[in-house]
Design an enzyme around this catalytic site. Structure first.
Site, mmCIF file in Angstrom:
data_model
loop_
_atom_site.group_PDB
_atom_site.id
_atom_site.type_symbol
_atom_site.label_atom_id
_atom_site.label_comp_id
_atom_site.label_asym_id
_atom_site.label_seq_id
_atom_site.Cartn_x
_atom_site.Cartn_y
_atom_site.Cartn_z
ATOM 1 N N LYS A 55 -25.459 -46.298 -25.733
ATOM 2 C CA LYS A 55 -26.807 -46.875 -25.665
ATOM 3 C C LYS A 55 -26.846 -48.099 -26.572
ATOM 4 O O LYS A 55 -26.418 -48.049 -27.714
ATOM 5 C CB LYS A 55 -27.789 -45.789 -26.090
ATOM 6 C CG LYS A 55 -29.075 -46.221 -26.761
ATOM 7 C CD LYS A 55 -29.992 -45.008 -26.960
ATOM 8 C CE LYS A 55 -30.879 -45.139 -28.177
ATOM 9 N NZ LYS A 55 -31.725 -43.949 -28.388
ATOM 10 N N ASP A 101 -32.091 -49.309 -25.199
ATOM 11 C CA ASP A 101 -33.297 -48.825 -25.875
ATOM 12 C C ASP A 101 -33.981 -50.029 -26.512
ATOM 13 O O ASP A 101 -33.439 -50.659 -27.414
ATOM 14 C CB ASP A 101 -32.916 -47.796 -26.945
ATOM 15 C CG ASP A 101 -34.138 -47.164 -27.607
ATOM 16 O OD1 ASP A 101 -35.274 -47.551 -27.273
ATOM 17 O OD2 ASP A 101 -33.934 -46.283 -28.467
ATOM 18 N N GLY A 160 -32.096 -38.807 -31.552
ATOM 19 C CA GLY A 160 -31.749 -38.680 -32.966
ATOM 20 C C GLY A 160 -32.485 -39.731 -33.773
ATOM 21 O O GLY A 160 -33.024 -40.695 -33.217
ATOM 22 N N LYS A 194 -29.126 -51.046 -28.406
ATOM 23 C CA LYS A 194 -30.459 -51.484 -28.809
ATOM 24 C C LYS A 194 -30.646 -52.904 -28.309
ATOM 25 O O LYS A 194 -29.745 -53.767 -28.488
ATOM 26 C CB LYS A 194 -30.572 -51.446 -30.340
ATOM 27 C CG LYS A 194 -30.522 -50.037 -30.905
ATOM 28 C CD LYS A 194 -31.761 -49.241 -30.528
ATOM 29 C CE LYS A 194 -31.798 -47.919 -31.265
ATOM 30 N NZ LYS A 194 -33.016 -47.144 -30.942
ATOM 31 N N SER A 244 -25.607 -44.363 -30.147
ATOM 32 C CA SER A 244 -26.638 -45.406 -30.123
ATOM 33 C C SER A 244 -26.152 -46.551 -31.009
ATOM 34 O O SER A 244 -25.960 -46.373 -32.211
ATOM 35 C CB SER A 244 -27.945 -44.815 -30.656
ATOM 36 O OG SER A 244 -28.902 -45.820 -30.874
ATOM 37 N N LYS A 280 -37.247 -35.521 -29.109
ATOM 38 C CA LYS A 280 -36.993 -35.494 -30.552
ATOM 39 C C LYS A 280 -37.972 -34.499 -31.146
ATOM 40 O O LYS A 280 -39.195 -34.668 -30.999
ATOM 41 C CB LYS A 280 -37.229 -36.862 -31.189
ATOM 42 C CG LYS A 280 -36.221 -37.920 -30.787
ATOM 43 C CD LYS A 280 -36.525 -39.233 -31.483
ATOM 44 C CE LYS A 280 -35.537 -40.317 -31.038
ATOM 45 N NZ LYS A 280 -35.935 -41.653 -31.521
ATOM 46 N N GLU A 288 -34.789 -47.132 -22.051
ATOM 47 C CA GLU A 288 -35.610 -46.341 -22.975
ATOM 48 C C GLU A 288 -36.711 -47.204 -23.600
ATOM 49 O O GLU A 288 -36.442 -48.256 -24.177
ATOM 50 C CB GLU A 288 -34.667 -45.774 -24.050
ATOM 51 C CG GLU A 288 -35.295 -44.778 -25.004
ATOM 52 C CD GLU A 288 -34.258 -44.191 -25.966
ATOM 53 O OE1 GLU A 288 -33.032 -44.232 -25.661
ATOM 54 O OE2 GLU A 288 -34.670 -43.717 -27.038
ATOM 55 N N ASP A 331 -39.509 -42.508 -25.200
ATOM 56 C CA ASP A 331 -39.195 -41.960 -26.518
ATOM 57 C C ASP A 331 -40.502 -41.963 -27.320
ATOM 58 O O ASP A 331 -41.256 -40.980 -27.317
ATOM 59 C CB ASP A 331 -38.080 -42.820 -27.148
ATOM 60 C CG ASP A 331 -37.740 -42.436 -28.582
ATOM 61 O OD1 ASP A 331 -38.400 -41.555 -29.154
ATOM 62 O OD2 ASP A 331 -36.799 -43.026 -29.170
HETATM 63 O O1 OSB Z 1 -35.209 -45.075 -30.824
HETATM 64 O O2 OSB Z 1 -33.810 -43.520 -30.598
HETATM 65 C C1 OSB Z 1 -34.384 -44.342 -31.317
HETATM 66 C C2 OSB Z 1 -32.865 -44.283 -34.826
HETATM 67 C C3 OSB Z 1 -34.003 -44.383 -35.589
HETATM 68 C C4 OSB Z 1 -35.221 -44.523 -34.985
HETATM 69 C C5 OSB Z 1 -35.311 -44.537 -33.585
HETATM 70 C C6 OSB Z 1 -34.183 -44.396 -32.807
HETATM 71 C C7 OSB Z 1 -32.937 -44.309 -33.447
HETATM 72 C C8 OSB Z 1 -31.665 -44.248 -32.733
HETATM 73 C C9 OSB Z 1 -30.476 -43.657 -33.452
HETATM 74 O O3 OSB Z 1 -31.492 -44.709 -31.642
HETATM 75 C C10 OSB Z 1 -30.020 -42.386 -32.870
HETATM 76 C C11 OSB Z 1 -29.081 -41.633 -33.815
HETATM 77 O O4 OSB Z 1 -27.897 -41.992 -33.878
HETATM 78 O O5 OSB Z 1 -29.527 -40.697 -34.493
HETATM 79 MG MG MG Z 2 -35.401 -44.599 -28.769
#
Ligand code: OSB
Ligand code: MG
Length: 368
Positions: free
Chosen positions: A161, A188, A290, A163, A135, A262, A213, A238
């Site tokens: 992925k 995401d 994660g 952001k 991510s 999660k 996402e 999510d």
């Molecule tokens: O939206 O998946 C998410 C990290 C913190 C809060 C929300 C998210 C995330 C990540 C990081 O996308 C995923 C990771 O590398 O653990």
């Molecule tokens: Mg997410």
């Protein structure tokens, strides 16, 4: 299972570089680390709630209060036959899935260590290595993200992925696709869009993304269901998916086709196993999300992702992407996009006590 002691700890772990999403930029992890002790054996859990409610509405202060005054004393007083009972028992206290999970995970780990089996075996997972993606946070320039994607593709990550948020989307995707036309790519938005931005969402729909996402509001299902009828790219939820009942509702409403699971967000491992069964029965693809966890939460995620329903690569990438040093002795590192499952009883990691001590901001013992 008699529980002799519950310890709550807040740690602050610096990120190697700031992690930027549509809800803000963070430079360090604030994690709640829970230790339970039972008949000479320790188990560990991690809480993923932030100090401020940026991702979901739970906060660290609220979670500490409930662990100290509700879930912890209940566990000390009543113990349990099996960790799968706990979340149902705590249902009389509404919501607060992340707080419940932090403690429940510690009991599961302790139980598995007492039985001398790896967590994945208790959960029913068979794989000894899991496929992982990465991510990527938002960067200052598009070129920096393109280079970041290239680096991760070269390292073998099986999915990337990105952001996104309004203004950091179409141009970015065009640039990444120009260099990497065929990689498994997702985005995401962490709830950054609204339905009236449909023109932009339709442009995002053109980049052959594996899924999108959480584009809309962090608690919404109805508008996601509407959006799903307007896009060909599958939607993945999510933030919205906070319990087995809500996952079922989202699937019934056709608000998502892909589930990011999660454990903290859905209220623990037993809730996760219920969702897993539902999604396998309905042929809904899942992947393990994660929250930039420390080695404790990351190890829990890795064991979980060995279950057969986790058909897409998860976010449980190498710890070294996020941390220069972790609080576990084991470095959880992927090779060519495959993360090995830590071996040994429980989640298979031991603590780096010196570093844990150094990054501890607060520690307390729960009283009955
Ligand atoms: O939206 O998946 C998410 C990290 C913190 C809060 C929300 C998210 C995330 C990540 C990081 O996308 C995923 C990771 O590398 O653990
Ligand atoms: Mg997410």
């Amino acid at each position: 299972m008699r529980i002799d002691e519950v310890e709550l700890r807040i740690v602050r772990l610096p990120y190697r570089s700031p992690f930027k999403t549509s809800f803000g930029e963070e430079v360090e992890k604030h994690a709640v680390i829970v230790t339970v002790r039972s008949e000479g054996v320790e188990g560990y859990g991690e809480g993923v709630m932030d100090p401020f409610p940026m991702y979901r509405e739970e906060t660290q202060a609220g979670a500490m209060h409930l662990l100290r005054a509700a879930f912890g004393p209940d566990l000390l007083e009543h113990g349990c036959e099996h960790p799968s009972e706990l979340v149902a028992r705590w249902a009389r206290w509404r919501g607060n899935p992340m707080a419940k999970t932090a403690l429940e995970l510690a009991v599961w780990d302790c139980y598995a260590r007492q039985q001398g089996v790896p967590m994945r075996e208790l959960l029913g997972g068979e794989r000894t290595t899991i496929p992982v993606g990465a991510s990527l946070g938002m960067t200052k320039t598009v070129q920096q993200t393109v280079d970041n994607v290239t680096r991760h593709v070269e390292q073998g990550y099986q999915r990337v992925k990105l952001k996104i948020e309004p203004g950091w989307d179409v141009e970015l995707l065009a640039a990444v696709r120009a260099v990497h036309p065929n990689i498994e790519l997702t985005v995401d938005a962490n709830s950054a869009y609204t339905l009236d931005m449909i023109a932009t969402l339709r442009q995002i729909d053109e980049f052959d993304l594996h899924y999108i996402e959480q584009p809309l509001h962090w608690d919404d299902m109805v508008e996601h269901a509407q959006l799903a009828t307007m896009m060909r790219t599958p939607l993945c939820l999510d933030e919205t998916l906070t319990s087995p009942a809500r996952v079922k509702a989202a699937l019934d409403l056709k608000a998502c086709e892909v589930v990011n699971l999660k454990v903290g967000r859905v209220g623990g491992l037993q809730a996760t196993l219920d969702i897993h069964r539902l999604c396998v029965d309905r042929n809904v693809p899942m992947w393990c999300g994660g929250m930039l966890e420390s080695g404790i939460g990351r190890a829990h995620n890795i064991h979980l992702a060995t279950l057969p329903g986790f058909v897409y690569p998860g976010d449980t990438a190498s710890a070294s992407r996020t941390y220069a040093r972790d609080i576990t002795e084991q470095q959880l590192e992927a090779t060519d996009g495959w993360m090995p499952v830590p071996e040994g009883p429980g989640i298979g990691v031991t603590l780096d006590h010196a570093y844990l001590h150094a990054v501890t901001e607060h520690v307390e013992t729960v009283h009955r």
